[in-house]
Scaffold this active site. Structure first.
Site, PDB file in Angstrom:
ATOM      1  N   GLU A 112     -33.596  29.191 116.905  1.00 43.91           N
ATOM      2  CA  GLU A 112     -33.870  28.810 118.293  1.00 43.91           C
ATOM      3  C   GLU A 112     -34.746  27.567 118.302  1.00 43.91           C
ATOM      4  O   GLU A 112     -35.394  27.244 117.299  1.00 43.91           O
ATOM      5  CB  GLU A 112     -34.578  29.963 119.036  1.00 43.91           C
ATOM      6  CG  GLU A 112     -33.604  31.043 119.485  1.00 43.91           C
ATOM      7  CD  GLU A 112     -34.254  32.150 120.294  1.00 43.91           C
ATOM      8  OE1 GLU A 112     -35.500  32.259 120.285  1.00 43.91           O
ATOM      9  OE2 GLU A 112     -33.517  32.917 120.921  1.00 43.91           O
ATOM     10  N   HIS A 128     -37.937  28.953 132.198  1.00 43.94           N
ATOM     11  CA  HIS A 128     -36.736  28.828 131.371  1.00 43.94           C
ATOM     12  C   HIS A 128     -35.829  27.778 132.001  1.00 43.94           C
ATOM     13  O   HIS A 128     -35.661  27.758 133.218  1.00 43.94           O
ATOM     14  CB  HIS A 128     -36.018  30.179 131.272  1.00 43.94           C
ATOM     15  CG  HIS A 128     -35.080  30.239 130.112  1.00 43.94           C
ATOM     16  ND1 HIS A 128     -33.860  29.612 130.114  1.00 43.94           N
ATOM     17  CD2 HIS A 128     -35.202  30.825 128.897  1.00 43.94           C
ATOM     18  CE1 HIS A 128     -33.265  29.815 128.946  1.00 43.94           C
ATOM     19  NE2 HIS A 128     -34.057  30.549 128.192  1.00 43.94           N
ATOM     20  N   ARG A 133     -38.391  23.594 125.185  1.00 44.89           N
ATOM     21  CA  ARG A 133     -37.979  24.316 126.388  1.00 44.89           C
ATOM     22  C   ARG A 133     -38.588  23.746 127.673  1.00 44.89           C
ATOM     23  O   ARG A 133     -37.885  23.572 128.674  1.00 44.89           O
ATOM     24  CB  ARG A 133     -38.404  25.771 126.222  1.00 44.89           C
ATOM     25  CG  ARG A 133     -37.858  26.684 127.239  1.00 44.89           C
ATOM     26  CD  ARG A 133     -38.264  28.117 126.944  1.00 44.89           C
ATOM     27  NE  ARG A 133     -37.297  28.797 126.114  1.00 44.89           N
ATOM     28  CZ  ARG A 133     -37.322  30.105 125.877  1.00 44.89           C
ATOM     29  NH1 ARG A 133     -38.280  30.853 126.375  1.00 44.89           N
ATOM     30  NH2 ARG A 133     -36.405  30.676 125.130  1.00 44.89           N
ATOM     31  N   HIS A 164     -40.348  32.435 133.878  1.00 47.40           N
ATOM     32  CA  HIS A 164     -39.795  33.285 132.818  1.00 47.40           C
ATOM     33  C   HIS A 164     -40.848  34.104 132.078  1.00 47.40           C
ATOM     34  O   HIS A 164     -40.609  35.252 131.737  1.00 47.40           O
ATOM     35  CB  HIS A 164     -39.063  32.362 131.846  1.00 47.40           C
ATOM     36  CG  HIS A 164     -38.323  33.064 130.753  1.00 47.40           C
ATOM     37  ND1 HIS A 164     -37.361  34.019 130.999  1.00 47.40           N
ATOM     38  CD2 HIS A 164     -38.384  32.943 129.396  1.00 47.40           C
ATOM     39  CE1 HIS A 164     -36.868  34.458 129.855  1.00 47.40           C
ATOM     40  NE2 HIS A 164     -37.483  33.839 128.864  1.00 47.40           N
ATOM     41  N   ARG A 184     -45.402  29.554 124.823  1.00 46.08           N
ATOM     42  CA  ARG A 184     -44.894  30.562 123.882  1.00 46.08           C
ATOM     43  C   ARG A 184     -43.709  30.020 123.093  1.00 46.08           C
ATOM     44  O   ARG A 184     -42.811  29.395 123.643  1.00 46.08           O
ATOM     45  CB  ARG A 184     -44.446  31.787 124.673  1.00 46.08           C
ATOM     46  CG  ARG A 184     -43.747  32.842 123.862  1.00 46.08           C
ATOM     47  CD  ARG A 184     -43.143  33.872 124.790  1.00 46.08           C
ATOM     48  NE  ARG A 184     -42.043  33.325 125.546  1.00 46.08           N
ATOM     49  CZ  ARG A 184     -40.806  33.824 125.541  1.00 46.08           C
ATOM     50  NH1 ARG A 184     -40.520  34.891 124.841  1.00 46.08           N
ATOM     51  NH2 ARG A 184     -39.858  33.271 126.264  1.00 46.08           N
TER      52      ARG A 184
END
Ligand SMILES: Cc1cc2nc3c(=O)[nH]c(=O)nc-3n(C[C@H](O)[C@H](O)[C@H](O)COP(=O)(O)OP(=O)(O)OC[C@H]3O[C@@H](n4cnc5c(N)ncnc54)[C@H](O)[C@@H]3O)c2cc1C
Length: 498
Positions: free
Chosen positions: A119, A235, A285, A344, A379
Site C-alpha cells: 500500500e 480517504h 493519501r 476516514h 496514520r
C-alpha cells in the site's frame, strides 16, 4: 434526572465499551478476569473494524523487518509519533497475526505463505488481507467467534454508554448505559474505552454511524485529557453517492484499486494526478485526497477508472467494492466510478500512556478512540487494525497483571440519555465537512466554531448528545490552535512545515 429510581446495576471486574477489533482484543486478553463488553450495535458489523478493506500491516516478508515498518510509520506521521509506541506496534505485529491464525482467521495465501500486499507509503509488501478486500469482516468473524466462546467474557449489544460513572474522588468506577430496558449502571474496577473515532461526525464519511465520537465525548466530560484532535485523515476515494441524494456512510473504494492501475479523472476526462506527483495516483493519501477535492470543486466530478486495468476481473479481485458499485447502479467493468474524499480516520483521541491508561484513574482507552501517539500527524495505511490488535492485547494482559481496586460508590449521572436531534446532527456534519475539512483556514474554522456554538445554545445542558457538540468544538479549537500545516492537518493560510 433521578437515576436511582429505575436503574439496574451490574458488576464485572473489567468493563469494555466497544466490540471492534480493539475492544475484543483487549477483552479476550483480560482472561481470567470477569469481563463485560458492551456495544451499540448487536453484530460484528457495527464498528469500523468490520468494514476495513485493505488489511493489517505486519513486517513478515523476507525483505522486511519491524524497523523498516517503524520507519515508514514515522515518516507517514511526519515524525510526530511517539517512538516507543511505534516500536511496540511494529514489533508486536507478527505475534498479533499469529494469534489470529491460531484463532482460525483465513487470510489470503500465496502457496503456503501469507500473501502480502503493498500500500502507499509502505516501503515493502506487508499488508495481510482476507478474501481480497474483506479483511475487516474476516478479522471480526474470528474475534467474535473467540469472544463468544471465552468463558470469562459476556458480550452485550444494544448498550450505549452515555456517561462514565465516577466516585466522589473522580475515579471512573463504571459506566451509565442506555440499555434495552432503560438506564443501567455497569460498575467495574477498570473501564476500557474502545468506542472508535469521530470521523463519522462528518457529512462525507467512510465510517459507520457508531463512529460518532461518543466515547471520546464521555471521556472528556469525565475530565480525561484529549489530544491531537486536529489530525483527521480523509480517504481520497469513497463512492460518491451523495449526488443521488443519499446520506450517511459512503462505501470505500479501496486504495488497492489505484495500486492495480486505476486512474483518477476529472469531469473533463483529464488524469490530473500526473501533473501533481511522480507517483501519480499512488502519491501519499492526504495529497491525493486534496487533489480529488480540488478537481471536484473545479470541474464538478471525479471518477476512478478501472475499466482497462481491472476490467472483467473486478468482481473476483474487489468483491466488496464491486457489490457497493452494483448496489448504486454502477458497473465498474464498463463505466468509471464516481468518487469523493471522505473523513476516514482520527489520529487524535483520549490521551493514554504506554499502558493505555488515561489521565483519569480507572479509565483506559485503546484503538481509534485513543491517542497513543503511534500515528503521529497521519496514520500509515493498515496500521489501525494492527493498533487495536497489539495495544488491545497488551492492555488486557496489563490489567490481568495488576491488582484492581474495588470500585467505589458511583455518584448519580449528570446527564440524561438523550441523543442529538437528527437535524442538528445533520447540520453539524455539513458544517464540519464545509468548514473543518481536508482543506481549512482561519476563517473557515471561525465559521465552524461559531456554528457549533449556536447549535450548543439549542440543546439542553443535561442531554448526553450535547457531548458530541462539545467534542466537535474541541476538535475545531485544536485545528485553530495549530497554526501550521502538518500531516493530515492542512491549512491554506499558513506555510506548510517540512
Ligand atoms: C471503510 C473503512 C475501511 C478501513 N480500512 C482499514 C484497513 O484496511 N486497515 C486498517 O488498519 N484500518 C482500516 N480502517 C480503520 C479501522 O477500521 C479502524 O480504525 C478500526 O477498525 C477501529 O477499531 P476500534 O476497535 O477502535 O473501533 P470500531 O471498530 O469502530 O468499534 C467501535 C465499537 O464501539 C462501540 N461504541 C461506540 N460508541 C459507543 C458507546 N457510546 N457505548 C458503547 N459502545 C460504543 C461500537 O458499537 C463498536 O462496537 C478502515 C476504516 C473504515 C471505516
Amino acid at each position: 434526572m433521578s437515576p436511582a429510581c429505575h436503574t439496574r446495576e451490574y458488576r464485572s471486574e473489567v468493563l469494555v465499551l466497544g466490540s471492534g477489533a480493539a475492544g475484543l482484543s483487549a477483552a479476550l486478553a483480560c482472561a481470567p478476569r470477569a469481563t463485560t463488553v458492551l456495544s451499540v450495535g448487536i453484530s460484528a458489523e457495527d464498528g469500523s473494524s468490520h468494514w476495513a478493506q485493505g488489511g493489517i500491516a505486519a513486517a513478515l516478508g523476507e525483505d522486511d523487518n519491524p524497523l523498516l515498518h517503524a520507519t515508514d510509520t514515522l515518516q507517514a506521521g511526519s515524525y510526530r509519533n511517539d517512538q516507543q509506541a511505534v516500536q511496540r506496534l511494529s514489533e508486536g505485529a507478527a505475534e498479533a497475526i499469529a494469534r489470529l491464525l491460531a484463532g482460525g482467521a483465513e487470510f489470503d495465501r500465496q502457496g503456503n505463505t501469507l500473501a502480502l500486499g503493498r500500500e502507499a507509503a509502505h516501503s515493502r509488501a506487508r499488508i495481510v488481507h482476507a478474501h481480497g478486500d474483506a479483511t475487516g469482516a474476516e478479522l471480526m468473524r474470528t474475534l467474535y467467534r473467540q469472544a463468544v466462546a471465552a468463558r470469562h467474557l459476556q458480550l452485550l449489544g444494544s448498550h450505549r454508554a452515555f456517561e462514565l460513572a465516577q466516585d466522589a474522588a473522580g475515579r471512573v468506577v463504571g459506566a451509565w448505559v442506555e440499555g434495552p430496558e432503560g438506564v443501567e449502571l455497569w460498575q467495574a474496577a477498570a473501564v476500557i474505552l474502545a468506542t472508535g473515532g469521530y470521523a463519522g461526525l462528518y457529512h462525507y464519511t467512510t465510517n459507520p454511524a457508531t463512529s460518532d465520537g461518543g466515547g471520546m465525548a464521555i471521556a472528556r466530560l469525565a475530565g480525561a485529557a484529549l489530544k491531537d484532535l486536529e489530525f483527521v485523515q480523509f480517504h481520497p476515494t469513497a463512492l460518491d453517492l451523495h449526488r443521488s441524494g443519499a446520506s450517511g456512510r459512503l462505501p470505500l473504494v479501496t486504495e488497492a484499486l489505484r495500486g492495480a492501475g486505476a486512474q483518477l479523472l476529472d469531469a473533463n476526462g483529464c488524469r490530473f494526478m500526473l501533473n501533481l506527483h511522480p507517483a501519480a495516483e499512488l502519491a501519499p493519501r492526504d495529497l491525493v485526497a486534496r487533489a480529488v477535492w480540488r478537481a471536484g470543486h473545479d470541474t464538478g466530478r471525479v471518477f476512478l477508472d478501472a475499466r482497462t486495468t481491472v476490467g472483467r476481473a473486478f468482481p473476483q479481485r474487489f468483491p466488496t467494492v464491486f457489490a457497493a458499485c452494483r448496489a448504486a447502479g454502477i458497473d465498474p467493468r464498463s463505466e468509471p466510478i464516481p468518487v469523493t474524499p471522505a473523513a476516514h480516520y482520527c489520529m487524535g483521541g483520549v490521551q493514554v500512556d504506554e499502558h493505555g491508561a488515561s489521565s483519569v484513574e480507572g479509565l483506559y482507552a485503546v484503538g481509534e478512540v485513543a491517542a497513543s501517539g503511534v500515528h503521529g500527524a497521519n496514520r500509515l495505511a493498515s496500521n489501525s487494525l494492527l493498533e487495536g490488535l497489539v495495544f488491545g492485547y497488551e492492555l488486557g494482559r496489563y490489567l490481568t497483571g495488576i491488582a484492581l481496586p474495588i470500585p467505589g460508590q458511583a455518584l448519580p449521572p449528570r446527564h440524561r440519555p438523550q441523543h442529538l436531534p437528527d437535524h442538528i446532527r445533520a447540520e453539524l456534519g455539513r458544517l464540519l465537512w464545509a468548514e473543518a475539512s481536508l482543506i481549512r483556514d482561519g476563517q473557515s474554522l471561525e465559521r465552524a466554531a461559531a456554528g457549533i456554538e449556536s447549535m450548543l445554545g439549542t440543546v439542553e445542558d443535561t442531554a448526553s448528545g450535547r457531548g458530541l457538540l462539545l467534542l466537535a468544538s474541541a476538535a475545531v479549537a485544536a485545528m485553530q490552535a495549530r497554526r501550521e500545516s502538518l500531516g493530515a492537518h492542512f491549512r491554506t493560510d499558513v506555510v506548510a512545515m517540512a
